[in-house]
Design an enzyme around this catalytic site. Structure first.
Site, PDB file in Angstrom:
ATOM      1  N   THR A   6       0.806  -1.222   0.000  1.00 31.78           N
ATOM      2  CA  THR A   6       0.000   0.000   0.000  1.00 31.78           C
ATOM      3  C   THR A   6       0.844   1.279   0.000  1.00 31.78           C
ATOM      4  OG1 THR A   6      -0.128  -0.013   2.417  1.00 31.78           O
ATOM      5  CG2 THR A   6      -1.918  -1.105   1.228  1.00 31.78           C
TER       6      THR A   6
ATOM      7  N   LEU B  18      -0.694   4.940   0.677  1.00 27.20           N
ATOM      8  CA  LEU B  18      -2.052   4.835   1.218  1.00 27.20           C
ATOM      9  C   LEU B  18      -1.990   4.103   2.551  1.00 27.20           C
ATOM     10  CD1 LEU B  18      -4.027   3.691  -1.961  1.00 27.20           C
ATOM     11  CD2 LEU B  18      -4.389   5.826  -0.703  1.00 27.20           C
TER      12      LEU B  18
ATOM     13  N   ASP C 245      16.790  -4.204  21.336  1.00 28.58           N
ATOM     14  CA  ASP C 245      16.081  -3.676  20.176  1.00 28.58           C
ATOM     15  C   ASP C 245      14.688  -4.252  20.122  1.00 28.58           C
ATOM     16  OD1 ASP C 245      15.249  -2.737  17.721  1.00 28.58           O
ATOM     17  OD2 ASP C 245      16.642  -3.936  16.550  1.00 28.58           O
TER      18      ASP C 245
ATOM     19  N   GLU D 285       7.981  -2.510  12.926  1.00 26.94           N
ATOM     20  CA  GLU D 285       9.128  -1.769  12.418  1.00 26.94           C
ATOM     21  C   GLU D 285      10.145  -2.696  11.804  1.00 26.94           C
ATOM     22  OE1 GLU D 285      13.254   0.138  12.917  1.00 26.94           O
ATOM     23  OE2 GLU D 285      12.463  -1.804  13.523  1.00 26.94           O
ATOM     24  N   GLU D 286      10.330  -3.862  12.435  1.00 23.91           N
ATOM     25  CA  GLU D 286      11.401  -4.766  11.988  1.00 23.91           C
ATOM     26  C   GLU D 286      11.191  -5.237  10.552  1.00 23.91           C
ATOM     27  OE1 GLU D 286      14.062  -4.880  13.321  1.00 23.91           O
ATOM     28  OE2 GLU D 286      13.972  -4.860  15.505  1.00 23.91           O
TER      29      GLU D 286
ATOM     30  N   GLU E 159       2.710   3.769   7.953  1.00 19.64           N
ATOM     31  CA  GLU E 159       1.257   3.804   7.750  1.00 19.64           C
ATOM     32  C   GLU E 159       0.637   4.968   8.524  1.00 19.64           C
ATOM     33  OE1 GLU E 159      -0.052   1.841   5.352  1.00 19.64           O
ATOM     34  OE2 GLU E 159       2.044   1.262   5.137  1.00 19.64           O
TER      35      GLU E 159
ATOM     36  N   GLU F  36       1.042   8.015   6.572  1.00 16.54           N
ATOM     37  CA  GLU F  36       0.119   8.028   5.438  1.00 16.54           C
ATOM     38  C   GLU F  36      -1.299   8.371   5.894  1.00 16.54           C
ATOM     39  OE1 GLU F  36       2.221   4.827   2.447  1.00 16.54           O
ATOM     40  OE2 GLU F  36       1.072   4.053   4.131  1.00 16.54           O
TER      41      GLU F  36
ATOM     42  N   ASP G 183      14.843   4.428  19.575  1.00 19.93           N
ATOM     43  CA  ASP G 183      14.672   2.995  19.315  1.00 19.93           C
ATOM     44  C   ASP G 183      15.580   2.294  20.325  1.00 19.93           C
ATOM     45  OD1 ASP G 183      14.674   0.406  18.270  1.00 19.93           O
ATOM     46  OD2 ASP G 183      14.833   1.025  16.182  1.00 19.93           O
TER      47      ASP G 183
ATOM     48  N   HIS H 274      19.331  -8.591  16.770  1.00 18.31           N
ATOM     49  CA  HIS H 274      18.377  -9.383  15.976  1.00 18.31           C
ATOM     50  C   HIS H 274      18.545 -10.901  16.152  1.00 18.31           C
ATOM     51  CE1 HIS H 274      16.959  -6.035  12.953  1.00 18.31           C
ATOM     52  NE2 HIS H 274      16.859  -5.667  14.210  1.00 18.31           N
TER      53      HIS H 274
HETATM   54 CA    CA Z   1       0.793   2.108   3.145  1.00 16.90          CA
HETATM   55 ZN    ZN Z   2      15.767  -3.968  14.704  1.00 15.79          ZN
HETATM   56 ZN    ZN Z   3      14.795  -1.162  16.396  1.00 14.95          ZN
END
Ligand code: CA
Ligand code: ZN
Ligand code: ZN
Ligand code: CA
Ligand code: ZN
Ligand code: ZN
Lengths: 705, 705
Positions: B224, B227, B344, B382-383, B391, B394, B411, B511
């Site tokens: 998207t 949008l 994280d 976010e990852e 979004e 938007e 973060d 991660h």
């Molecule tokens: Ca979007």
């Molecule tokens: Zn991360």
């Molecule tokens: Zn992060």
């Protein structure tokens, strides 16, 4: 003080001081010479405007020019454009006039640009003549259906129906080699065509009159889309620039069109293709056997137009706001004309100068300073495609987007004497109505401008009952970049026709050398009372926008528009749902907007009753100002230069709903329901929903999430 | 009252009340279970945030969630991704681990997502193994130069150098069939690789640890663009969506990478391709003759990732501004993690919750209400590519563009204990410096955070002399849509490394399933004093932005950036002028900006001395807020989704100047100086000039034309 509000006494003073005779004298000066864009006289008028706006007694706080180097199109000075009928050996049997007849002494001389189609490419096509009605897509389909050979032909079209440039674009798709265009007396003169029935004996177009015009498809300088046309700016190569007509095209008068059209052969054209030239219109190709030309006679069109980079000036004049100098109310009109341009644009500029004189005088006397800043503008090169105003919006994009409250355009201020005519976005309806109710209409009716207006143009509003109808904004004048590119609430104000008295497409001498001071003075507005009425209406709207504590924009008037678009979209619902496109979110978004707008107006009403602090008022005014901006989406119409307002982009689809949706829907129907086409329908629907949700969010209490 | 200004006592109270132990307890709770985006635990944390922000004693004015239906990518639950060495008959000789070793008891169980490359397409490519260093364009060119056959091979790459997704994109251009990626001990562990040298014995990455991550090239929900991903929104067909890796890719631990890489044959890899696995790295293709695998052994990569539409939530909490509720200071962090995500993102969220608790308590007690509104945000997904924050931008595009003063992102709040590290746009430098000067650095140095910072990261400013250096914003966290798409002044704040003590690319368990509470508590920030330092710094910045009468943004700090970009552009001047591209307008525009910014600051100084009225202050603040917006141009980078900030778009060109100019220039050089490429250079130059002129215009007195 921070609570400075509209002063009704000042408003009354302004209304009284706007002087019909001074408008007349402005018009006489503005239209006494031809002032084609960038011509010496156009530059002289730049100086005239500067002088007026810098006058120590009646001028503004400051005035300046901004110059742009823009691509214009002119006929060659050495090789005149020609339209000839030739026989099979190439001998010339007939030639169309290369200039209009010098009827009043003002149609001759070196400053009168010969009739031409600006931006039409040079070329000398020759071929059998075909009559193609208005040159619309349907017209060419009809010719094809009738078996008329179009390849390598010259088509004769009449003005109207579709835009100028579209006639050449449509023709080229069928292999047509060249296009002629003329103004039919039926369309412009209510049928009158004899010399003694036309100007200077009436307001009608003389037989030799030719409408000039721009045939460029977009607006703004053709070489610098999205960038101001400064001398050092990036420019497209003019060979790659888009939007120019693909084939040569030349306008002619109906005197010459009659010779061509009344001698055409082939089948009789359909009834609604017939016009006022006093003969049956046939389709061609080629001439009839019993006419004045040999049947195999052909038409040769010689176009020698040239593209030229020219310096075009805008003139800007400003009155600094006393309380909110960082809020701008803009008022503008173009300055350039095709010839003398008495009506177009000088009736507007004459009003602009009178209004700025009256306000400037109050300002210099220390009687008044507006709450917000007022920016007056005289745009250059509008006739070539709204160029000066578009470059202005490109150069001042950020400032305008952040600070502009509204744009008022008064181009042709008087088309005729009957009634006010306003085009604009819904939020400006209320302020125009307020102004129009308090001003007397010209003439002896005793009615207000509002009450007179409602007799001519009205609609039944679900909210207000019977009201004058405000039209929508296309791209006909300099408001286009303000509303479509910048999302600034805009309007265009004029006095116009009694449609029961004339069906003329526009005032008859439009864009011809017959559009002169005497034409206005004798036929359009003797006494200049309609000019005065427009000056008062536009002036009152300007003062209300610049001086009212709360901006007089009624955002909830968008609800009626959205509701009508939604109702029209109901017609699409069945097919949408067949393609798994849910209609519900659109209906919900419209409801949300309506609810948010209603609550917002209630909050304003409550605030008005109390003593709101300056920042509370500013917060509300920012919501009012920025609502129009929320309808912009720069991703919505990637093919449409500058158009980003999801409610007012051009609609080609047949259903009178949100333009992107309507167009995508028609496209999906026309392309045999391809999945990609239905995906675009869904995309457009989502764009509208997101815009309406964003608009509603902007109107909600600011600390609501 | 309208003159409400920053209250230093309140600021002091906030600084004192930010509690290290409460941050520690927040972290324990946030990281006690894996909380991959949209998992049950992620949703439980949504409730935790809501509960905190709705607490009657320490909550905010209001809190809510917004949900989006977004496209995520997960490994199959039934068919694990595999990496095997097979012989010529297809027999499996060796298999890489399918999950990390359960070292601390937290690496097992159904909620620990196995290592995978999100958005890598499914597939089971097999081929001889090649070592491709970091998988950059230059690396593949080097392999080609060395004659290593890449077609149908599997390449092994190490993390670093280029983005994750770029490794597959680059590989695919050479016909590579599949990609492996691992973390080299040299790059992450300062060379350490033995189990007893790594977590839980040190902060180093255990041999089985695997960095997960998104391999999607853009940000935001992939289906998207532009949008909001509401359930009914238009979605691209995932087959047509762009930005996914073109070939299967799978990450592995260095334990497994060692087995593969130390058995490779072929030529010895270049010196700077060598790493810390304790063997010579060869290029391949295929295995060496004296290793544990047959020379014709191949590697089979089985990727069974699946794309899934999932509901992801943002949580939003608001404190209504007392004076200017329609101005928003935003503060956010993502909530989702790959596994437990202690560092994280939970070090950031732990700080966010403590800061909102302290402010919420003052609010509920009636002690304080900010001048402007504060919006706290916990972003989802976010990852997978900054999805929740994108979004959000938007959905609330218009409101944010009109009203957002700044965005603060925290973060990972603590990478290490040494020093503050800030990335942001120039106008935020001054407010960060003000905050950092008044807070003590953790540890026993007795220095302020500012004085400690300057010891680690500094630069010589032509205006200020030696100052801490503030980094620029890429797209590494949720600030990206705010700065690049919306033009909102943004920053990212953290505590970080002493680079003289480690060259780790990032904290080693990044991660992986080893990023746990104990890891933070024992190795990253025992005592949580660095967390407290970040909470105080970010909290002070937040209060200064929300409460100061004049916004503490110094727009003239952009002058240094522009001047340095201009100086770097001098290197291009010769070739530009050879191609008739004038350099003068750029230099002039930079000068104009500098002049306008200097005068603007003088006007602020003068106003501060007097008693400015509320609307004068608002006008100045609007100029400060909107300056960043003037650098946006939605036409500048048509190929770059969301990037529209002409100063901070990604730069791939080698010259450190305006990115569009630098990139177009490199392109022109690389394409053999084609006219179209030079035209693009001119276009980019004009875009920059127009943006700088617009920025200068925004800073000038508002009634100047
Ligand atoms: Ca979007
Ligand atoms: Zn991360
Ligand atoms: Zn992060
Ligand atoms: Ca332009
Ligand atoms: Zn006009
Ligand atoms: Zn015109």
């Amino acid at each position: 003080s921070a609570s400075q509000d509209l002063d009704l006494k000042i408003l009354q003073t302004v209304m009284e001081q706007l002087d019909a005779n001074r408008i007349r004298e402005n018009l006489r000066e503005l239209s006494k010479e031809p002032h084609l864009a960038t011509s010496p006289r156009d530059e002289a008028l730049v100086q005239l405007l500067l002088q007026r706006w810098q006058d120590p007694e009646s001028g503004l706080d400051s005035a300046r020019t901004t110059e742009y180097e823009v691509l214009l199109s002119f006929p060659s000075g050495e090789q005149p454009n020609r339209v000839d009928v030739v026989n099979s050996t190439g001998a010339v049997l007939f030639s169309c006039r290369q200039s209009e007849e010098n009827v009043t002494g003002e149609q001759g001389g070196p400053d009168v640009v010969p009739p031409y189609a600006a931006y039409a490419p040079p070329g000398t096509p020759q071929g059998p003549l075909v009559y193609a009605n208005q040159g619309s897509e349907e017209d060419f389909k009809e010719l094809q259906k009738e078996g008329v050979k179009l390849q390598d032909s010259i088509v004769l079209t009449r003005y109207g129906g579709v835009g100028r440039g579209a006639k050449a674009v449509n023709a080229a798709k069928y292999g047509v080699a060249g296009v002629l265009v003329y103004t039919d007396p039926k369309d412009i003169n209510d049928g009158k065509s004899l010399p003694n029935e036309t100007f200077p004996h009436s307001w009608c177009l003389p037989p030799s009159g030719v409408e000039r015009g721009s045939y460029f498809e977009y607006f703004g300088d053709p070489l610098t889309p999205y960038l101001p046309a400064t001398p050092s700016s990036f420019r497209l190569n003019s060979d790659n620039a888009s939007g120019f007509p693909p084939i040569p095209i030349q306008p002619i008068g109906f005197e010459d069109a009659q010779v061509l059209l009344c001698n055409l052969g082939g089948k009789l054209a359909p009834a609604n293709w017939q016009g006022g030239l006093g003969c049956d219109y046939n389709l061609g190709p080629g001439f009839r056997s019993n006419g004045i030309f040999p049947e195999d006679g052909q038409v040769n069109v010689s176009v020698h137009n040239r593209l030229e980079l020219r310096n075009s000036s805008n003139v800007l004049g400003i009155i600094r706001g006393a309380v909110e100098p960082d809020r701008y109310v803009l008022y503008g009109n173009h300055r350039d004309s095709w010839v003398h341009g008495a009506v177009d644009p000088s009736t507007g500029t004459a009003v602009l100068l009178e209004l700025s004189r009256v306000l400037g005088t109050l300002l210099k006397k220390g009687t008044w300073r507006p709450r917000r800043s007022i920016v007056f503008a005289s745009w250059g090169a509008e006739e070539f495609g709204l160029i000066g105003s578009t470059e202005f919006t490109e150069e001042f994009f950020s400032k305008l987007q952040e600070r502009a409250v509204a744009y008022i355009n008064v181009d042709i201020s008087v088309f005729a004497n009957a009634t006010l005519r306003v085009q604009g976005t819904p939020p400006i309806q209320s302020v125009v109505f307020s102004a129009a109710k308090q001003i007397s209409a010209p003439g002896s009716s005793g009615l207000s401008i509002y009450d007179n207006w409602i007799r001519y143009y009205n609609r039944s509003s679900s909210v207000y009952g019977l009201v004058p109808s405000v039209g929508t904004l296309g791209a006909g004048s300099d408001y286009a970049p303000f509303i479509h590119f910048l999302g600034i609430s805009s309007m265009d104000i004029a006095y116009t026709y009694d449609r029961s008295k004339t069906s003329a497409r526009i005032y008859p001498t439009y864009h011809t050398a017959f559009d002169t001071f005497d034409y206005v003075d004798k036929f359009l507005d003797p006494g200049f009372s309609s000019h005065q009425a427009v000056a008062r209406t536009a002036g009152s709207v300007l003062l209300r926008l610049s001086d009212s504590l709360f901006l007089p924009l009624n955002v909830s008037d968008y609800s009626e528009t959205l509701r009508s678009f939604l109702q029209a979209a109901e017609n699409l619902r069945g097919l949408l749902e067949q393609h798994n496109i849910s209609f519900g979110p659109l209906a919900t978004a419209v409801e949300k907007f309506e609810g948010a707008a209603t609550s917002f107006n209630q909050r304003i009403a409550t605030l008005r009753e109390g003593t709101p602090d300056p920042l509370q008022v500013r917060m509300i005014n920012d919501q009012l100002m920025l609502l129009e901006r929320t309808f912009l989406n720069s991703q919505a119409f990637p093919e449409e230069r500058y158009y980003s307002h999801v409610l007012w982009a051009p609609r080609t689809g047949s259903v009178a709903t949100f333009p992107g949706l309507s167009n995508a829907y028609s496209q999906a129907e026309n392309t045999g329901h391809e999945p990609a086409a239905w995906a675009e329908v869904q995309r457009q629907l989502s764009i509208v929903v997101a815009a309406l949700e964003g608009a509603a969010a902007t109107l909600r209490p600011v600390a609501d999430l």
